[in-house]
Design a protein around this motif. Structure first.
Motif, short mmCIF file in Angstrom:
data_model
loop_
_atom_site.label_atom_id
_atom_site.label_comp_id
_atom_site.label_asym_id
_atom_site.label_seq_id
_atom_site.Cartn_x
_atom_site.Cartn_y
_atom_site.Cartn_z
N ALA A 120 0.91 -1.58 0.40
CA ALA A 120 0.10 -0.08 0.04
C ALA A 120 1.24 1.55 0.30
N ASN A 121 0.41 2.48 -0.48
CA ASN A 121 1.45 3.35 -0.85
C ASN A 121 0.11 4.80 -1.16
N PRO A 122 -0.79 4.75 -0.36
CA PRO A 122 -1.26 5.77 -0.60
C PRO A 122 -0.66 7.38 -0.54
N ASP A 123 0.60 7.96 0.19
CA ASP A 123 1.26 9.22 0.03
C ASP A 123 2.13 9.19 -0.02
N PHE A 124 2.78 8.50 -1.45
CA PHE A 124 3.33 7.66 -2.79
C PHE A 124 4.16 8.25 -1.40
N LEU A 125 4.94 7.50 -0.86
CA LEU A 125 6.21 7.34 0.12
C LEU A 125 6.88 7.03 -0.38
N PHE A 126 6.91 5.36 -1.36
CA PHE A 126 7.75 4.72 -2.40
C PHE A 126 7.97 4.76 -3.70
N LYS A 127 8.97 5.38 -4.11
CA LYS A 127 8.87 5.26 -5.29
C LYS A 127 9.29 3.94 -6.22
#
Length: 195
Positions: A120-127
């Motif tokens: 899950a990446n709702p805050d676009f923390l992972f690129k």
């Protein structure tokens, strides 16, 4: 008469240009997914044809990634199992990812299988270019025996310790594991109660 006709054509063309410019300024393109624009296929101000691709958008939530797992760990990697993932440059925090595919074949030149995860990446923390570490927790427990460094005898090929058998010291070959609290550990060669 002809001058009026040309003037009317020019006025109509200007009106069409004004209308086109007004409509262009109000146009908005919405993607059906939230994500990262990776490619722009039309530049601003150019005309786009019907059904023409304008942008390439990569979905960033959830993000998917792949890693290689040792064959011995496959039993704990069934579909939808939760796996901890750690990204060193984000600190010590672990994130829960979910297995969505375990490869059916071993990879050439290794005893590993390809495993695909979603995170899950709702805050676009992972690129997309981030590197992380996967933490596989299995139910199998290894017994390790931490020892003091002075009790370990090292040779070019092996490691030994002395074990007491029948009141006498006996030299026993051992296999070392990962250090525990800065002390060497023995994974094989000693059992519980050995001294």
């Amino acid at each position: 008469g002809r001058l009026n006709l040309h003037q009317a054509t020019i006025n109509r063309a200007r009106a069409e240009i004004d209308l086109y410019e007004r409509d262009t300024g109000q146009m908005q393109v919405n993607s059906p997914i939230t994500g990262l624009v990776t490619q722009r296929l039309v530049t601003e101000g150019n005309e786009a044809k019907e059904e023409q691709l304008l942008l390439e958008v990569v979905k960033m939530d959830p993000i998917r990634f792949v890693f290689s797992a040792p064959v011995g760990a496959i039993a704990s990697l069934e579909k939808e199992a939760e796996i901890a993932v750690h990204f060193p440059h984000l600190g010590k925090q672990e994130f829960n990812a979910q297995v969505f595919n375990v490869g059916a074949q071993m990879q050439e030149a290794s005893d590993a299988v390809e495993v695909k995860l979603t995170l899950a990446n709702p805050d676009f923390l992972f690129k997309t270019d981030m590197k992380g570490e996967v933490v596989i927790r299995t139910k199998e427990k290894k017994k390790i025996f931490p020892i003091v460094e002075a009790a370990l005898i090292k040779t070019e090929r092996s490691h030994y310790v002395f074990r007491v058998e029948g009141g006498k010291a006996k030299k026993v070959p051992v296999d070392l594991g990962e250090p525990y609290n800065g002390r060497p550990t023995i994974e094989k060669g000693l059992g519980e109660g050995d001294s």
